[in-house]
Design an enzyme around this catalytic site. Sequence first.
Site, PDB file in Angstrom:
ATOM      1  CD  GLU A  78      10.677   4.540  -7.150  1.00 52.71           C
ATOM      2  OE1 GLU A  78       9.834   5.835  -7.221  1.00 52.71           O
ATOM      3  OE2 GLU A  78      10.893   4.077  -7.310  1.00 52.71           O
TER       4      GLU A  78
ATOM      5  CE  LYS B  95       5.574   4.245  -6.754  1.00 58.35           C
ATOM      6  NZ  LYS B  95       6.567   4.282  -6.358  1.00 58.35           N
TER       7      LYS B  95
ATOM      8  CG  ASP C   1      -5.280  11.823 -19.074  1.00 66.81           C
ATOM      9  OD1 ASP C   1      -4.189  11.398 -17.992  1.00 66.81           O
ATOM     10  OD2 ASP C   1      -6.159  11.273 -19.298  1.00 66.81           O
TER      11      ASP C   1
ATOM     12  CG  HIS D  48      16.003   2.017  -4.262  1.00 70.88           C
ATOM     13  ND1 HIS D  48      14.538   2.107  -3.557  1.00 70.88           N
ATOM     14  CD2 HIS D  48      16.159   1.479  -5.299  1.00 70.88           C
ATOM     15  CE1 HIS D  48      14.145   1.481  -4.132  1.00 70.88           C
ATOM     16  NE2 HIS D  48      14.355   1.856  -5.432  1.00 70.88           N
TER      17      HIS D  48
HETATM   18  C1  MEV Z   1       9.026   1.831  -5.433  1.00 73.45           C
HETATM   19  O1  MEV Z   1       8.574   2.313  -6.104  1.00 73.45           O
HETATM   20  C2  MEV Z   1       8.236   0.304  -5.947  1.00 73.45           C
HETATM   21  C3  MEV Z   1       8.518  -1.265  -4.811  1.00 73.45           C
HETATM   22  O2  MEV Z   1       7.528  -0.316  -3.808  1.00 73.45           O
HETATM   23  C4  MEV Z   1       7.234  -2.020  -6.227  1.00 73.45           C
HETATM   24  C5  MEV Z   1       7.168  -3.158  -4.969  1.00 73.45           C
HETATM   25  O3  MEV Z   1       7.142  -3.852  -3.336  1.00 73.45           O
HETATM   26  O4  MEV Z   1       6.728  -4.483  -5.455  1.00 73.45           O
HETATM   27  C6  MEV Z   1       9.318  -1.679  -4.682  1.00 73.45           C
END
Ligand code: MEV
Length: 421
Positions: free
Chosen positions: A80, A263, A279, A377
């Site tokens: 990513e 995430k 892992d 991004h």
């Molecule tokens: C993208 O990989 C992760 C985000 O969605 C985390 C977040 O929203 O805090 C940008």
Amino acid sequence: MTLSKEFRKKAPKERLDELASEAKLTEEEKALLAKESALDLETANRMIENVVSTFPLPFGVVPGFKVNGIERLVPMAVEEPSVVAASANAAKLSEGFTSEASEPVMIGQIQLLGVKDVPKAIEAIEAKKKELVAKANEKDRMLISRGGGAKGIECRHLKSKRGDMLIVHLLVNVQDAMGANTINTMCEILSPELEKLSGGKVRLRIISNLAVHRTVKAKTVWTKEALEESTKGAFKGSEVVGAVLDAYAFAEADPYRACTHNKGAMNGIDAVLIATGNDWRAVEAGAHAFASLSGEYKPLTKYYKNEKGDLVGEIELPMAIGIVGGATKTHPLAKIALKIMGVTKASELAEIIAAVGLTQNFAALRALATEGIQRGHMRLHAKNIAVMAGAHGKEIEEIADKMAGEKNVSVQRAKELLGSK
Ligand code: MEV
């Protein structure tokens, strides 16, 4: 499409021949799969089954990552865009991290079924705790000599839809290993004794990835001055602090947001786990279960304002990782990654990884709550789109810059720009 019964037993190159003919791969596609990488085929073939190739990922390094006063280089393997840059920027903006891993105590679970009187069986097991722990420790002298080994036993009475169960937790200090093999072996060793003591029948004997006793906490401060500077004056420092606190409050109040919030932290955590051959599914599973321990899914991080009005960030999660055994030792790049980081203990690695998770989460919140995530991004994304449209060499940067400037990033636009060159 199917593969022969012999496929499993073939050498990787022969498997690739068969696969290529069955899946009608072109010569180029087959040649790409046949290309050797840093992970040689022979090693890969010993790691998993039915190997035909290896799968490379970008391997980047975060510089200047200060944890517990030591400056580290942090390798990341991740597909990513922006993950490496986010950690690098957030670390640079911070005052450095304090981080502390707990003792590396993992849980092994033994499920006992058909126990007539569970409370009585628990009493019988509790009375023999010392002997059971000693028995679990009989086989692994190495671990014991390094201060590890089984340390305790806990019993739980579970009521399930298939009746009452007695669940025994074996607590094991696994030192620098992830611990799954040690724990699973010890659970198997104890099973006959536990069946005798409980009068029940053992079913599952397996590690729990909800490693509540093997956690790590990291903390840092982002001053409002540093935060203001990072926005090049577009926002006041106190506004950025407030914006991150709003974002955190959202995650605190809403599992839909908390999931994405976490995430973001896992973006960085997994990248280091993969680079070091750990892992990452075990850590992912543990992290999300830990986030739900209260009965509601919650963020793994916390943010608050200190007395100076600066932003304090904290993270806490289970971290079942190792620097000995498994892919950490067999994958040649994992060994190099550990060398780059300069870690000599699993706890040190855990402390760095927790800080990385905090930087990722903070970077995402700061961007989302101020200028929005897309700007950062955009450039890397635009480069990928330019390549997809057929750009080569210098064209990639040129077309990506143009599309990012126009805020019109699409394969169609990239093709138009390529066509007009
Ligand atoms: C993208 O990989 C992760 C985000 O969605 C985390 C977040 O929203 O805090 C940008």
